[in-house]
Design an enzyme around this catalytic site. Sequence first.
Site, PDB file in Angstrom:
ATOM      1  N   LYS A  15    -107.092 -25.622  32.908  1.00  0.00           N
ATOM      2  CA  LYS A  15    -106.430 -24.666  32.017  1.00  0.00           C
ATOM      3  C   LYS A  15    -107.114 -24.687  30.645  1.00  0.00           C
ATOM      4  O   LYS A  15    -107.630 -23.696  30.204  1.00  0.00           O
ATOM      5  CB  LYS A  15    -104.940 -25.000  31.881  1.00  0.00           C
ATOM      6  CG  LYS A  15    -104.193 -25.106  33.208  1.00  0.00           C
ATOM      7  CD  LYS A  15    -104.093 -23.768  33.924  1.00  0.00           C
ATOM      8  CE  LYS A  15    -103.781 -23.876  35.402  1.00  0.00           C
ATOM      9  NZ  LYS A  15    -102.475 -24.342  35.758  1.00  0.00           N
ATOM     10  N   TRP A  37     -93.465 -24.263  37.104  1.00  0.00           N
ATOM     11  CA  TRP A  37     -94.171 -25.521  37.359  1.00  0.00           C
ATOM     12  C   TRP A  37     -93.230 -26.728  37.356  1.00  0.00           C
ATOM     13  O   TRP A  37     -93.461 -27.698  38.071  1.00  0.00           O
ATOM     14  CB  TRP A  37     -95.316 -25.721  36.369  1.00  0.00           C
ATOM     15  CG  TRP A  37     -96.427 -24.738  36.595  1.00  0.00           C
ATOM     16  CD1 TRP A  37     -96.817 -23.734  35.753  1.00  0.00           C
ATOM     17  CD2 TRP A  37     -97.276 -24.629  37.750  1.00  0.00           C
ATOM     18  NE1 TRP A  37     -97.858 -23.019  36.311  1.00  0.00           N
ATOM     19  CE2 TRP A  37     -98.159 -23.547  37.531  1.00  0.00           C
ATOM     20  CE3 TRP A  37     -97.377 -25.328  38.964  1.00  0.00           C
ATOM     21  CZ2 TRP A  37     -99.129 -23.154  38.462  1.00  0.00           C
ATOM     22  CZ3 TRP A  37     -98.348 -24.943  39.893  1.00  0.00           C
ATOM     23  CH2 TRP A  37     -99.204 -23.873  39.638  1.00  0.00           C
ATOM     24  N   ASP A  63     -95.997 -33.031  32.055  1.00  0.00           N
ATOM     25  CA  ASP A  63     -97.091 -32.206  32.571  1.00  0.00           C
ATOM     26  C   ASP A  63     -97.606 -31.379  31.392  1.00  0.00           C
ATOM     27  O   ASP A  63     -96.938 -30.459  30.934  1.00  0.00           O
ATOM     28  CB  ASP A  63     -96.557 -31.307  33.691  1.00  0.00           C
ATOM     29  CG  ASP A  63     -97.570 -30.254  34.146  1.00  0.00           C
ATOM     30  OD1 ASP A  63     -98.693 -30.237  33.627  1.00  0.00           O
ATOM     31  OD2 ASP A  63     -97.217 -29.456  35.044  1.00  0.00           O
TER      32      ASP A  63
HETATM   33  C1  LIG Z   1    -101.837 -24.871  36.894  1.00  0.00           C
HETATM   34  C2  LIG Z   1    -100.749 -25.803  36.659  1.00  0.00           C
HETATM   35  C3  LIG Z   1    -100.437 -26.807  37.604  1.00  0.00           C
HETATM   36  C4  LIG Z   1    -101.118 -26.931  38.949  1.00  0.00           C
HETATM   37  O1  LIG Z   1    -102.458 -27.183  38.873  1.00  0.00           O
HETATM   38  P1  LIG Z   1    -103.393 -27.142  40.182  1.00  0.00           P
HETATM   39  O2  LIG Z   1    -104.635 -27.808  39.724  1.00  0.00           O
HETATM   40  O3  LIG Z   1    -103.570 -25.699  40.554  1.00  0.00           O
HETATM   41  O4  LIG Z   1    -102.711 -27.893  41.251  1.00  0.00           O
HETATM   42  C5  LIG Z   1     -99.409 -27.671  37.288  1.00  0.00           C
HETATM   43  N1  LIG Z   1     -98.740 -27.581  36.130  1.00  0.00           N
HETATM   44  C6  LIG Z   1     -99.010 -26.640  35.211  1.00  0.00           C
HETATM   45  C7  LIG Z   1     -98.225 -26.589  33.948  1.00  0.00           C
HETATM   46  C8  LIG Z   1    -100.023 -25.721  35.450  1.00  0.00           C
HETATM   47  O5  LIG Z   1    -100.292 -24.771  34.541  1.00  0.00           O
END
Ligand SMILES: *Cc1c(COP(=O)(O)O)cnc(C)c1O
Length: 361
Positions: A197, A103, A173
């Site tokens: 998540k 990511w 993030d």
């Molecule tokens: C799932 C995830 C993303 C991307 O999320 P989407 O909503 O699918 O675009 C970005 N960063 C992390 C750490 C993730 O687990």
Amino acid sequence: MKYGRTYNFSAGPAMMPEEVLEEIAAEVLNYRGSGMSVMEMSHRSQVFQQIADEAEADLRTLMGVPDNYKVLFIQGGGTVQFSMVPLNLMKNGVACYVETGAWSKKAINEAKKMGEVKIVASSADKNFSYVPDCSDLDIPDNADYVYICENETINGTTFFNLPNTKGKILVSDQSSMFLSRPCDVSKYGLIWAGVQKNVGPAGMAVVIIRDDLIRDDLDKLPIYLNYKTHADNDSMYNTPNCWAIYCCGKVFKYLIKNGGLEAMAKRNEEKAAVLYDFLDQSKFFTGAVRKEDRSLMNVPFVSPSKEQDADVVAASKAAGFDNLKGHKSVGGLRASIYNAMPKEGVEALVDFLKKYEAEHA
Ligand SMILES: *Cc1c(COP(=O)(O)O)cnc(C)c1O
């Protein structure tokens, strides 16, 4: 489990607290006497405004968000933030990124389109199985920010110590660890998290941004990609993801009621320990991450071979566990054990793995 539900180890969208789903179910046809579902409701109505206001206020309470930060609900999930961060925060056109896995790589690739990206630390040398030392990074004076993926969902690492950014803004993030433990928001310039998540349904990100990082000079930016648009309109410039805001709001209330983030951290530590303790003593399964950097949310591990991994996944599915397959980019197995995964789910999984090991080792 009730309703024939399974222990779902998906990395996202992932489990939500059963109690929250029950509440949503009870309100789905007629939200509190409004005569309609939240799905059918004008986002400009007073009823919905209250849902949105409470969601923001509860999130602020949970995380202790200081007054000089805006809380924004933005559509496009996590991925849009890979673009919005550099589009909005690159003033000098230079940013530092820590590369810890899948990511952060995506974030880096997107930022490279907007300016110069300096990778100030990386764990690529060991297959992203650890978090590199970030105590003395080589950060140029003109860097606009330092970016981390605080929990790498696919690789299973987490930052237990934040980088020394040498006075630069920290951007994080937090998608796969959002609300899993207490967080001192004042240490960051911007935190963002895709909510599917650890919180609610897919399709939305929460962005927590310090006021002074919202810029007035970005008229050329597509309007939806400018944080100012969302800040100036309380996240309702256009129709927001009403359903996600509503569901996330329920989860925020649930977390407050259950002791807040301190309590979540304690629960998550105990829960993860059940699985890690098993992996540490197993002669058949092996954890993929250096001990001190192991995520409490995403636990990647392997059996002795790829073929065996596939067999474990099939057998676990037959035994009532779902989504234990590792991400397609890394293979192996992965158990995602977010806030809503009960400890009993992890204990049941460990019982299953023990039995599997006894039969196949
Ligand atoms: C799932 C995830 C993303 C991307 O999320 P989407 O909503 O699918 O675009 C970005 N960063 C992390 C750490 C993730 O687990």
